[in-house]
Scaffold this motif. Structure first.
Motif, PDB file in Angstrom:
ATOM      1  N   SER A   1       0.822  -1.217   0.000  1.00  0.00           N
ATOM      2  CA  SER A   1       0.000   0.000   0.000  1.00  0.00           C
ATOM      3  C   SER A   1       0.855   1.265   0.000  1.00  0.00           C
ATOM      4  CB  SER A   1      -0.927  -0.004   1.221  1.00  0.00           C
ATOM      5  OG  SER A   1      -1.634   1.209   1.322  1.00  0.00           O
ATOM      6  N   VAL A   2       1.845   1.343   0.900  1.00  0.00           N
ATOM      7  CA  VAL A   2       2.623   2.585   1.018  1.00  0.00           C
ATOM      8  C   VAL A   2       3.573   2.772  -0.156  1.00  0.00           C
ATOM      9  CG1 VAL A   2       2.459   2.589   3.526  1.00  0.00           C
ATOM     10  CG2 VAL A   2       4.372   1.430   2.432  1.00  0.00           C
ATOM     11  N   LEU A   3       4.058   1.656  -0.752  1.00  0.00           N
ATOM     12  CA  LEU A   3       4.997   1.784  -1.863  1.00  0.00           C
ATOM     13  C   LEU A   3       4.298   2.008  -3.198  1.00  0.00           C
ATOM     14  CD1 LEU A   3       7.620  -0.964  -0.940  1.00  0.00           C
ATOM     15  CD2 LEU A   3       7.911   1.506  -0.829  1.00  0.00           C
ATOM     16  N   SER A   4       2.987   1.786  -3.245  1.00  0.00           N
ATOM     17  CA  SER A   4       2.244   2.003  -4.497  1.00  0.00           C
ATOM     18  C   SER A   4       1.521   3.332  -4.521  1.00  0.00           C
ATOM     19  CB  SER A   4       1.232   0.863  -4.698  1.00  0.00           C
ATOM     20  OG  SER A   4       0.289   0.838  -3.637  1.00  0.00           O
ATOM     21  N   GLN A   5       1.648   4.129  -3.457  1.00  0.00           N
ATOM     22  CA  GLN A   5       0.976   5.430  -3.432  1.00  0.00           C
ATOM     23  C   GLN A   5       1.591   6.370  -4.456  1.00  0.00           C
ATOM     24  OE1 GLN A   5       1.118   6.884   0.573  1.00  0.00           O
ATOM     25  NE2 GLN A   5      -0.414   5.458   1.338  1.00  0.00           N
ATOM     26  N   ARG A   6       0.755   7.253  -5.007  1.00  0.00           N
ATOM     27  CA  ARG A   6       1.186   8.257  -5.964  1.00  0.00           C
ATOM     28  C   ARG A   6       0.759   9.647  -5.464  1.00  0.00           C
ATOM     29  NH1 ARG A   6       3.276   4.300  -7.022  1.00  0.00           N
ATOM     30  NH2 ARG A   6       3.580   3.238  -9.028  1.00  0.00           N
ATOM     31  N   GLY A   7       1.386  10.663  -6.009  1.00  0.00           N
ATOM     32  CA  GLY A   7       1.016  12.020  -5.646  1.00  0.00           C
ATOM     33  C   GLY A   7       1.846  12.561  -4.504  1.00  0.00           C
ATOM     34  N   PRO A   8       1.376  13.626  -3.857  1.00  0.00           N
ATOM     35  CA  PRO A   8       2.164  14.272  -2.788  1.00  0.00           C
ATOM     36  C   PRO A   8       2.430  13.355  -1.605  1.00  0.00           C
ATOM     37  CG  PRO A   8       0.374  15.701  -3.552  1.00  0.00           C
ATOM     38  CD  PRO A   8       0.125  14.352  -4.153  1.00  0.00           C
ATOM     39  N   SER A   9       1.553  12.384  -1.337  1.00  0.00           N
ATOM     40  CA  SER A   9       1.721  11.521  -0.174  1.00  0.00           C
ATOM     41  C   SER A   9       2.598  10.313  -0.450  1.00  0.00           C
ATOM     42  CB  SER A   9       0.349  11.044   0.314  1.00  0.00           C
ATOM     43  OG  SER A   9      -0.306  10.301  -0.698  1.00  0.00           O
ATOM     44  N   SER A  10       3.137  10.177  -1.651  1.00  0.00           N
ATOM     45  CA  SER A  10       3.952   9.011  -1.979  1.00  0.00           C
ATOM     46  C   SER A  10       5.325   9.106  -1.318  1.00  0.00           C
ATOM     47  CB  SER A  10       4.115   8.896  -3.503  1.00  0.00           C
ATOM     48  OG  SER A  10       4.807  10.024  -4.000  1.00  0.00           O
ATOM     49  N   LEU A  11       5.921   7.952  -1.068  1.00  0.00           N
ATOM     50  CA  LEU A  11       7.257   7.902  -0.467  1.00  0.00           C
ATOM     51  C   LEU A  11       8.310   8.284  -1.506  1.00  0.00           C
ATOM     52  CD1 LEU A  11       6.925   4.607   1.596  1.00  0.00           C
ATOM     53  CD2 LEU A  11       6.720   6.955   2.415  1.00  0.00           C
ATOM     54  N   PRO A  12       9.389   8.952  -1.085  1.00  0.00           N
ATOM     55  CA  PRO A  12      10.358   9.518  -2.052  1.00  0.00           C
ATOM     56  C   PRO A  12      11.377   8.514  -2.560  1.00  0.00           C
ATOM     57  CG  PRO A  12      11.019  10.101   0.162  1.00  0.00           C
ATOM     58  CD  PRO A  12       9.719   9.340   0.290  1.00  0.00           C
ATOM     59  N   TYR A  13      10.942   7.310  -2.923  1.00  0.00           N
ATOM     60  CA  TYR A  13      11.841   6.325  -3.484  1.00  0.00           C
ATOM     61  C   TYR A  13      11.598   6.215  -4.986  1.00  0.00           C
ATOM     62  CZ  TYR A  13      12.083   5.034   1.464  1.00  0.00           C
ATOM     63  OH  TYR A  13      12.230   5.071   2.809  1.00  0.00           O
ATOM     64  N   THR A  14      12.648   5.876  -5.740  1.00  0.00           N
ATOM     65  CA  THR A  14      12.499   5.761  -7.191  1.00  0.00           C
ATOM     66  C   THR A  14      11.671   4.516  -7.514  1.00  0.00           C
ATOM     67  OG1 THR A  14      14.589   4.538  -7.316  1.00  0.00           O
ATOM     68  CG2 THR A  14      14.679   6.929  -7.602  1.00  0.00           C
ATOM     69  N   GLU A  15      10.959   4.578  -8.643  1.00  0.00           N
ATOM     70  CA  GLU A  15      10.048   3.491  -9.002  1.00  0.00           C
ATOM     71  C   GLU A  15      10.796   2.185  -9.257  1.00  0.00           C
ATOM     72  OE1 GLU A  15       6.832   3.479  -8.922  1.00  0.00           O
ATOM     73  OE2 GLU A  15       6.703   5.568  -8.285  1.00  0.00           O
ATOM     74  N   ASP A  16      12.019   2.261  -9.783  1.00  0.00           N
ATOM     75  CA  ASP A  16      12.736   1.034 -10.122  1.00  0.00           C
ATOM     76  C   ASP A  16      13.315   0.334  -8.900  1.00  0.00           C
ATOM     77  OD1 ASP A  16      14.406   3.228  -9.777  1.00  0.00           O
ATOM     78  OD2 ASP A  16      16.025   2.307 -10.918  1.00  0.00           O
ATOM     79  N   THR A  17      13.256   0.957  -7.696  1.00  0.00           N
ATOM     80  CA  THR A  17      13.802   0.326  -6.492  1.00  0.00           C
ATOM     81  C   THR A  17      12.731  -0.056  -5.484  1.00  0.00           C
ATOM     82  OG1 THR A  17      14.141   2.504  -5.455  1.00  0.00           O
ATOM     83  CG2 THR A  17      15.981   1.580  -6.746  1.00  0.00           C
ATOM     84  N   LYS A  18      11.469   0.319  -5.717  1.00  0.00           N
ATOM     85  CA  LYS A  18      10.435   0.039  -4.716  1.00  0.00           C
ATOM     86  C   LYS A  18      10.217  -1.449  -4.520  1.00  0.00           C
ATOM     87  CE  LYS A  18       7.873   4.385  -4.910  1.00  0.00           C
ATOM     88  NZ  LYS A  18       6.571   5.030  -5.170  1.00  0.00           N
ATOM     89  N   TRP A  19      10.255  -2.214  -5.604  1.00  0.00           N
ATOM     90  CA  TRP A  19      10.074  -3.658  -5.455  1.00  0.00           C
ATOM     91  C   TRP A  19      11.221  -4.262  -4.650  1.00  0.00           C
ATOM     92  CZ3 TRP A  19      12.771  -8.059  -6.710  1.00  0.00           C
ATOM     93  CH2 TRP A  19      12.055  -9.269  -6.632  1.00  0.00           C
ATOM     94  N   LEU A  20      12.460  -3.824  -4.885  1.00  0.00           N
ATOM     95  CA  LEU A  20      13.603  -4.343  -4.139  1.00  0.00           C
ATOM     96  C   LEU A  20      13.515  -3.954  -2.669  1.00  0.00           C
ATOM     97  CD1 LEU A  20      16.266  -5.876  -4.251  1.00  0.00           C
ATOM     98  CD2 LEU A  20      17.407  -3.736  -4.843  1.00  0.00           C
ATOM     99  N   ILE A  21      13.052  -2.724  -2.383  1.00  0.00           N
ATOM    100  CA  ILE A  21      12.869  -2.300  -0.980  1.00  0.00           C
ATOM    101  C   ILE A  21      11.858  -3.209  -0.295  1.00  0.00           C
ATOM    102  CG2 ILE A  21      11.991  -0.441   0.471  1.00  0.00           C
ATOM    103  CD1 ILE A  21      13.145   1.534  -1.540  1.00  0.00           C
ATOM    104  N   ARG A  22      10.775  -3.511  -0.968  1.00  0.00           N
ATOM    105  CA  ARG A  22       9.755  -4.399  -0.394  1.00  0.00           C
ATOM    106  C   ARG A  22      10.339  -5.770  -0.095  1.00  0.00           C
ATOM    107  NH1 ARG A  22       6.096  -8.170  -2.379  1.00  0.00           N
ATOM    108  NH2 ARG A  22       4.071  -8.229  -1.313  1.00  0.00           N
ATOM    109  N   GLN A  23      11.135  -6.323  -1.000  1.00  0.00           N
ATOM    110  CA  GLN A  23      11.740  -7.628  -0.767  1.00  0.00           C
ATOM    111  C   GLN A  23      12.725  -7.595   0.394  1.00  0.00           C
ATOM    112  OE1 GLN A  23       9.258  -9.079  -2.816  1.00  0.00           O
ATOM    113  NE2 GLN A  23      10.868 -10.614  -2.600  1.00  0.00           N
ATOM    114  N   HIS A  24      13.509  -6.518   0.494  1.00  0.00           N
ATOM    115  CA  HIS A  24      14.452  -6.398   1.621  1.00  0.00           C
ATOM    116  C   HIS A  24      13.720  -6.390   2.960  1.00  0.00           C
ATOM    117  CE1 HIS A  24      18.201  -4.635  -0.623  1.00  0.00           C
ATOM    118  NE2 HIS A  24      17.817  -5.794  -1.100  1.00  0.00           N
ATOM    119  N   LEU A  25      12.624  -5.652   3.039  1.00  0.00           N
ATOM    120  CA  LEU A  25      11.883  -5.563   4.301  1.00  0.00           C
ATOM    121  C   LEU A  25      11.220  -6.885   4.638  1.00  0.00           C
ATOM    122  CD1 LEU A  25      10.327  -2.008   3.939  1.00  0.00           C
ATOM    123  CD2 LEU A  25      12.143  -2.709   5.486  1.00  0.00           C
TER     124      LEU A  25
END
Length: 411
Positions: free
Chosen positions: A21-45
């Motif tokens: 949910s938090v990594l797929s948000q768009r707009g002003p409330s989205s987290l400041p991570y690049t789109e190509d690394t969000k999947w890797l961040i999710r796997q790390h967590l």
């Protein structure tokens, strides 16, 4: 080793839903991570929570040194630390910065009110900021959070960063394991209200403080630490420090060398492009010269043929008077028409020039000059138009003749 108290693991499904949910948000409330690394961040967590259930991901506001505030992911909870045969829990917070995972996260130890950070700790600052070799040598994409926690536990086991501020009460039963208490923390960002386990500095939950009036945890009052063990531990720490320094120096040297190689590669690529461009231009020029050579050869053959055909006529020029108008004979009708039109055009040009001189000298009235120039110009225009048409017809005939001669020159 005495095991740490059992901690109910968080629901993996809820954690996955929260991260998605938090990594797929768009707009002003989205987290400041690049789109190509969000999947890797999710796997790390997810890998970290599976390896260490006492840690819990959430979102919180991080304030930079320049005053900027940004909403980031953090991992809050405790990690195990084995010290003198007893396992303790160290509360930490891992912040995933905007540049994660290309750059390392920021790790803090998070002491409770009953704990104190050890002064002059080699890897923890008084503010709780952690700096270990694994963070300093972070390599994307091989480095990850699971290996980070394993290295933190190993480093803290050699030198605990936190101590209890209170004197531990006597324990009549030496077989009892440490009883760390759970400190309250802010609610999870994905809907659960149970806090991540943080172990307070209870009587036996952390080594007692070595400062002030409290007896240091090592050496114990009833024991004397072996000098060989002390020497061995100091030698290992010194060796690790020396190796880390050597590796850092080698890494910097290799980075400088790689930068030089990259610069040389860029220069070589630029020179390759220039050479390829010059080679193409020379090939185009060669093709143009070959075409011009073919035209010159064909024209040379035409001139040689004309010279052979008219060679006998030049011998009689000295024996008899030759009429200028009869010196050249047109080979076809188009050539004769072109000769007549060109002669008429040049004659009219001479007449107009003579009229200009006459009107300047006053020998011809101006109105008569205008009438004559108008008539001559009209006649000259028709001669020029006819010459242009004849020239076009001659060009077509010449092209046809050259095409017929081309196989002879190619062979």
């Amino acid at each position: 080793m005495v095991p740490t108290p059992s901690i109910p693991p968080p629901n993996p499904q809820q954690i996955q839903q929260f991260l998605s949910s938090v990594l797929s948000q768009r707009g002003p409330s989205s987290l400041p991570y690049t789109e190509d690394t969000k999947w890797l961040i999710r796997q790390h967590l997810l890998s970290l929570i599976s390896h260490c259930p006492s840690l819990e991901p959430k979102t919180a506001t991080f304030t930079h040194n320049d005053g900027r505030s940004v909403n980031l992911l953090q991992v809050d909870g405790t990690i195990p630390m084995a010290y003198q045969g007893v396992t303790y829990n160290i509360p930490i917070i891992i912040w995933l910065m905007e540049s994660y995972p290309r750059y390392p996260p920021v790790v803090y130890v998070n002491p409770t009110r009953d704990m104190v950070i050890k002064r002059h700790h080699p890897h923890v600052t008084p503010s709780g900021l952690v700096s270990i070799p694994y963070l300093q040598n972070w390599i994307y994409p091989s480095s990850n959070l699971v290996d980070l926690v394993v290295n933190l536990s190993s480093v803290f086991s050699r030198d605990p960063p936190l101590y209890s501020q209170r004197r531990p009460s006597p324990n009549p039963n030496p077989n009892l394991s440490p009883n760390p208490s759970i400190n309250s923390s802010m609610n999870s960002s994905y809907g659960q209200s149970h806090p991540p386990p943080r172990v307070a500095a209870a009587a036996s939950g952390y080594p007692p403080s070595p400062y002030g009036r409290v007896q240091p945890p090592y050496p114990p009052p009833s024991q004397t630490e072996d000098a060989a063990e002390v020497y061995k531990r100091n030698a290992v720490n010194k060796l690790v420090e020396v190796v880390h320094g050597d590796i850092s120096g080698m890494r910097k040297a290799r980075e400088v060398e790689m930068e030089g190689l990259f610069s040389a590669q860029a220069v070589l690529r630029r020179r390759e492009e220039e050479i390829n461009k010059g080679l193409k231009e020379m090939q185009d020029e060669k093709e143009g010269l070959e075409q011009q050579l073919q035209v010159v050869l064909m024209n040379t053959d035409v001139l040689d043929s004309w010279v052979r055909d008219n060679e006998g006529k030049t011998k009689n020029l000295g024996e008899s008077n030759v009429d200028v108008d009869e010196a050249f004979h047109c080979v076809d009708v188009l050539s004769k028409q072109m000769l007549d039109c060109t002669a008429a055009d040049l004659a009219i040009e001479d007449v107009v020039y003579s009229l200009d001189k006459a009107v300047q000298e006053g020998a011809v009235p101006f109105d008569q000059y205008l009438r004559n120039v108008r008539l001559l110009s009209r006649e000259q225009f028709f001669h020029k138009a006819t010459a242009a048409k004849v020239r076009a017809a001659q060009m077509q005939a010449q092209i046809a003749s050259m095409a017929a001669r081309a196989p002879h020159y190619v062979t």
